[in-house]
Design a protein around this motif. Structure first.
Motif, PDB file in Angstrom:
ATOM      1  N   TRP A 119       7.240  -4.049   1.974  1.00 46.15           N
ATOM      2  CA  TRP A 119       7.817  -3.390   3.150  1.00 46.15           C
ATOM      3  C   TRP A 119       9.322  -3.632   3.233  1.00 46.15           C
ATOM      4  CZ3 TRP A 119      10.225  -5.509   7.492  1.00 46.15           C
ATOM      5  CH2 TRP A 119      10.455  -4.616   8.539  1.00 46.15           C
ATOM      6  N   GLY A 120       9.738  -4.880   3.073  1.00 40.49           N
ATOM      7  CA  GLY A 120      11.144  -5.232   3.248  1.00 40.49           C
ATOM      8  C   GLY A 120      12.053  -4.620   2.192  1.00 40.49           C
ATOM      9  N   LEU A 121      11.619  -4.629   0.940  1.00 39.48           N
ATOM     10  CA  LEU A 121      12.443  -4.040  -0.122  1.00 39.48           C
ATOM     11  C   LEU A 121      12.548  -2.530   0.034  1.00 39.48           C
ATOM     12  CD1 LEU A 121      11.323  -6.193  -3.183  1.00 39.48           C
ATOM     13  CD2 LEU A 121      13.459  -6.368  -1.873  1.00 39.48           C
ATOM     14  N   GLN A 122      11.521  -1.902   0.571  1.00 37.04           N
ATOM     15  CA  GLN A 122      11.589  -0.466   0.879  1.00 37.04           C
ATOM     16  C   GLN A 122      12.614  -0.229   1.994  1.00 37.04           C
ATOM     17  OE1 GLN A 122       9.692   2.311  -0.184  1.00 37.04           O
ATOM     18  NE2 GLN A 122      10.304   3.742   1.403  1.00 37.04           N
ATOM     19  N   LEU A 123      12.604  -1.106   2.973  1.00 34.91           N
ATOM     20  CA  LEU A 123      13.502  -0.970   4.115  1.00 34.91           C
ATOM     21  C   LEU A 123      14.976  -1.015   3.708  1.00 34.91           C
ATOM     22  CD1 LEU A 123      13.383  -0.788   7.264  1.00 34.91           C
ATOM     23  CD2 LEU A 123      13.619  -3.268   7.267  1.00 34.91           C
ATOM     24  N   VAL A 124      15.306  -1.879   2.741  1.00 35.11           N
ATOM     25  CA  VAL A 124      16.710  -2.016   2.300  1.00 35.11           C
ATOM     26  C   VAL A 124      17.002  -1.183   1.046  1.00 35.11           C
ATOM     27  CG1 VAL A 124      17.034  -4.263   3.400  1.00 35.11           C
ATOM     28  CG2 VAL A 124      16.234  -4.163   1.028  1.00 35.11           C
ATOM     29  N   HIS A 125      16.097  -0.277   0.698  1.00 33.80           N
ATOM     30  CA  HIS A 125      16.266   0.688  -0.386  1.00 33.80           C
ATOM     31  C   HIS A 125      16.393   0.049  -1.772  1.00 33.80           C
ATOM     32  CE1 HIS A 125      16.669   3.649   2.769  1.00 33.80           C
ATOM     33  NE2 HIS A 125      17.610   2.917   3.320  1.00 33.80           N
ATOM     34  N   LEU A 126      15.717  -1.071  -1.986  1.00 34.69           N
ATOM     35  CA  LEU A 126      15.688  -1.690  -3.311  1.00 34.69           C
ATOM     36  C   LEU A 126      14.376  -1.414  -4.037  1.00 34.69           C
ATOM     37  CD1 LEU A 126      17.295  -5.173  -2.531  1.00 34.69           C
ATOM     38  CD2 LEU A 126      18.354  -3.207  -3.666  1.00 34.69           C
ATOM     39  N   TRP A 127      13.445  -0.789  -3.358  1.00 35.08           N
ATOM     40  CA  TRP A 127      12.111  -0.557  -3.904  1.00 35.08           C
ATOM     41  C   TRP A 127      11.533   0.644  -3.192  1.00 35.08           C
ATOM     42  CZ3 TRP A 127       8.533  -2.161  -7.410  1.00 35.08           C
ATOM     43  CH2 TRP A 127       7.193  -2.006  -7.111  1.00 35.08           C
ATOM     44  N   HIS A 128      10.772   1.424  -3.899  1.00 34.15           N
ATOM     45  CA  HIS A 128      10.071   2.545  -3.260  1.00 34.15           C
ATOM     46  C   HIS A 128       8.581   2.248  -3.336  1.00 34.15           C
ATOM     47  CE1 HIS A 128       9.288   6.539  -1.781  1.00 34.15           C
ATOM     48  NE2 HIS A 128       8.449   6.725  -2.782  1.00 34.15           N
ATOM     49  N   ASN A 129       7.987   1.900  -2.193  1.00 32.26           N
ATOM     50  CA  ASN A 129       6.554   1.622  -2.239  1.00 32.26           C
ATOM     51  C   ASN A 129       5.768   2.919  -2.340  1.00 32.26           C
ATOM     52  OD1 ASN A 129       6.246   2.487   0.491  1.00 32.26           O
ATOM     53  ND2 ASN A 129       6.549   0.420   1.242  1.00 32.26           N
ATOM     54  N   THR A 130       4.539   2.779  -2.778  1.00 27.45           N
ATOM     55  CA  THR A 130       3.672   3.924  -3.038  1.00 27.45           C
ATOM     56  C   THR A 130       2.336   3.692  -2.325  1.00 27.45           C
ATOM     57  OG1 THR A 130       2.660   2.911  -4.987  1.00 27.45           O
ATOM     58  CG2 THR A 130       4.704   4.172  -5.341  1.00 27.45           C
ATOM     59  N   PRO A 131       1.478   4.698  -2.286  1.00 30.18           N
ATOM     60  CA  PRO A 131       0.153   4.461  -1.714  1.00 30.18           C
ATOM     61  C   PRO A 131      -0.569   3.280  -2.391  1.00 30.18           C
ATOM     62  CG  PRO A 131       0.495   6.805  -1.940  1.00 30.18           C
ATOM     63  CD  PRO A 131       1.673   6.133  -2.609  1.00 30.18           C
ATOM     64  N   LEU A 132      -0.400   3.155  -3.704  1.00 33.34           N
ATOM     65  CA  LEU A 132      -1.049   2.065  -4.418  1.00 33.34           C
ATOM     66  C   LEU A 132      -0.488   0.706  -3.999  1.00 33.34           C
ATOM     67  CD1 LEU A 132      -3.092   1.161  -6.554  1.00 33.34           C
ATOM     68  CD2 LEU A 132      -1.269   1.391  -8.255  1.00 33.34           C
ATOM     69  N   THR A 133       0.844   0.578  -3.937  1.00 29.87           N
ATOM     70  CA  THR A 133       1.413  -0.726  -3.557  1.00 29.87           C
ATOM     71  C   THR A 133       1.093  -1.058  -2.105  1.00 29.87           C
ATOM     72  OG1 THR A 133       3.614   0.139  -2.951  1.00 29.87           O
ATOM     73  CG2 THR A 133       3.280  -0.554  -5.244  1.00 29.87           C
ATOM     74  N   ARG A 134       1.114  -0.062  -1.243  1.00 32.62           N
ATOM     75  CA  ARG A 134       0.767  -0.327   0.164  1.00 32.62           C
ATOM     76  C   ARG A 134      -0.681  -0.789   0.286  1.00 32.62           C
ATOM     77  NH1 ARG A 134       4.313   4.251   0.864  1.00 32.62           N
ATOM     78  NH2 ARG A 134       2.576   5.708   0.798  1.00 32.62           N
ATOM     79  N   THR A 135      -1.573  -0.127  -0.431  1.00 37.52           N
ATOM     80  CA  THR A 135      -2.994  -0.496  -0.354  1.00 37.52           C
ATOM     81  C   THR A 135      -3.246  -1.866  -0.975  1.00 37.52           C
ATOM     82  OG1 THR A 135      -3.573   1.849  -0.468  1.00 37.52           O
ATOM     83  CG2 THR A 135      -5.334   0.266  -0.903  1.00 37.52           C
ATOM     84  N   LEU A 136      -2.684  -2.116  -2.151  1.00 36.52           N
ATOM     85  CA  LEU A 136      -2.924  -3.395  -2.833  1.00 36.52           C
ATOM     86  C   LEU A 136      -2.312  -4.572  -2.086  1.00 36.52           C
ATOM     87  CD1 LEU A 136      -2.576  -2.449  -6.605  1.00 36.52           C
ATOM     88  CD2 LEU A 136      -4.666  -2.874  -5.283  1.00 36.52           C
ATOM     89  N   THR A 137      -1.101  -4.394  -1.530  1.00 34.77           N
ATOM     90  CA  THR A 137      -0.511  -5.512  -0.791  1.00 34.77           C
ATOM     91  C   THR A 137      -1.256  -5.744   0.525  1.00 34.77           C
ATOM     92  OG1 THR A 137       1.215  -4.096   0.181  1.00 34.77           O
ATOM     93  CG2 THR A 137       1.773  -5.289  -1.859  1.00 34.77           C
ATOM     94  N   GLY A 138      -1.762  -4.671   1.128  1.00 33.11           N
ATOM     95  CA  GLY A 138      -2.603  -4.830   2.313  1.00 33.11           C
ATOM     96  C   GLY A 138      -3.903  -5.537   1.962  1.00 33.11           C
ATOM     97  N   LEU A 139      -4.490  -5.174   0.829  1.00 36.94           N
ATOM     98  CA  LEU A 139      -5.719  -5.814   0.370  1.00 36.94           C
ATOM     99  C   LEU A 139      -5.487  -7.307   0.123  1.00 36.94           C
ATOM    100  CD1 LEU A 139      -8.687  -5.420  -0.588  1.00 36.94           C
ATOM    101  CD2 LEU A 139      -7.749  -5.015  -2.871  1.00 36.94           C
ATOM    102  N   TRP A 140      -4.355  -7.649  -0.503  1.00 37.40           N
ATOM    103  CA  TRP A 140      -4.021  -9.054  -0.764  1.00 37.40           C
ATOM    104  C   TRP A 140      -3.927  -9.843   0.546  1.00 37.40           C
ATOM    105  CZ3 TRP A 140      -4.097 -12.263  -4.684  1.00 37.40           C
ATOM    106  CH2 TRP A 140      -3.419 -13.472  -4.575  1.00 37.40           C
ATOM    107  N   PHE A 141      -3.189  -9.275   1.514  1.00 37.37           N
ATOM    108  CA  PHE A 141      -3.084  -9.949   2.812  1.00 37.37           C
ATOM    109  C   PHE A 141      -4.451 -10.062   3.476  1.00 37.37           C
ATOM    110  CE2 PHE A 141      -2.764  -9.579   7.446  1.00 37.37           C
ATOM    111  CZ  PHE A 141      -2.227 -10.830   7.705  1.00 37.37           C
ATOM    112  N   GLY A 142      -5.224  -8.976   3.457  1.00 34.72           N
ATOM    113  CA  GLY A 142      -6.540  -8.984   4.078  1.00 34.72           C
ATOM    114  C   GLY A 142      -7.476 -10.009   3.460  1.00 34.72           C
ATOM    115  N   LEU A 143      -7.420 -10.153   2.120  1.00 34.15           N
ATOM    116  CA  LEU A 143      -8.256 -11.162   1.459  1.00 34.15           C
ATOM    117  C   LEU A 143      -7.917 -12.557   1.967  1.00 34.15           C
ATOM    118  CD1 LEU A 143      -8.406  -9.929  -2.236  1.00 34.15           C
ATOM    119  CD2 LEU A 143     -10.357 -10.358  -0.747  1.00 34.15           C
ATOM    120  N   GLY A 144      -6.625 -12.869   1.993  1.00 31.02           N
ATOM    121  CA  GLY A 144      -6.209 -14.183   2.485  1.00 31.02           C
ATOM    122  C   GLY A 144      -6.588 -14.385   3.933  1.00 31.02           C
ATOM    123  N   ALA A 145      -6.356 -13.380   4.748  1.00 30.88           N
ATOM    124  CA  ALA A 145      -6.679 -13.489   6.177  1.00 30.88           C
ATOM    125  C   ALA A 145      -8.189 -13.555   6.397  1.00 30.88           C
ATOM    126  CB  ALA A 145      -6.075 -12.306   6.938  1.00 30.88           C
ATOM    127  N   GLY A 146      -8.960 -12.811   5.620  1.00 32.71           N
ATOM    128  CA  GLY A 146     -10.414 -12.849   5.743  1.00 32.71           C
ATOM    129  C   GLY A 146     -10.987 -14.199   5.346  1.00 32.71           C
TER     130      GLY A 146
END
Length: 155
Positions: free
Chosen positions: A109-136
């Motif tokens: 999210w942050g690198l997209q915000l400062v225009h150093l990275w362009h996230n994609t549906p895949l990166t959004r889903t996988l990083t959400g999955l990573w957070f969800g796994l840890g939180a779960g």
């Protein structure tokens, strides 16, 4: 009556599984129920159409990152019983687990915000999955190992 500690992670899996089902239902229910589901999840997700999954022309109730988070919450709470003694380690190291879970989505999210990275549906889903796994995992571990009061609170 207190739940047995071995059943608590299953309760977490049941609740998170129900949430995952509810966010996936909009394409499969009548428009009135679809509107209700969308409204129910609107306070916790921006639901931007271009950042959401669609099935048969109908948007799911949350965005791609949130879909990954809900999926991870469910999977993480299911995985906790398989970790044995590792489950207690997760509970004792909650800040470390949470930090490790938050780092990839924060970078995406942050690198997209400062225009150093362009996230994609895949990166959004996988990083959400990573957070969800840890939180779960952390949710189920906390429900299992957190101290409980045995005496009722005074009125």
């Amino acid at each position: 009556m207190a739940l047995q500690s071995s059943r608590v992670p299953l309760l977490a899996a049941g609740v998170t599984g129900l949430l995952l089902l509810l966010i996936s239902l909009p394409p499969f229910v009548p428009p009135s129920i679809r509107a209700l589901l969308m409204a129910a999840f609107a306070p916790v997700c921006h639901q931007l159409p271009d950042r959401s999954f669609w099935i048969d022309g109908v948007q799911l109730a949350v965005c791609q990152r949130c879909y990954g988070i809900y999926t991870g919450l469910f999977l993480g709470s299911l995985l906790l019983p398989l970790l044995g003694d590792g489950a207690r380690w997760i509970y004792r190291r909650a800040p470390l687990v949470l930090s490790g879970a938050l780092l990839p989505p924060a970078l995406d999210w942050g690198l997209q915000l400062v225009h150093l990275w362009h996230n994609t549906p895949l990166t959004r889903t996988l990083t959400g999955l990573w957070f969800g796994l840890g939180a779960g995992l952390l949710l189920a571990a906390t429900l299992r190992y957190a101290p409980r009061k045995t005496q009722p609170c005074p009125a």
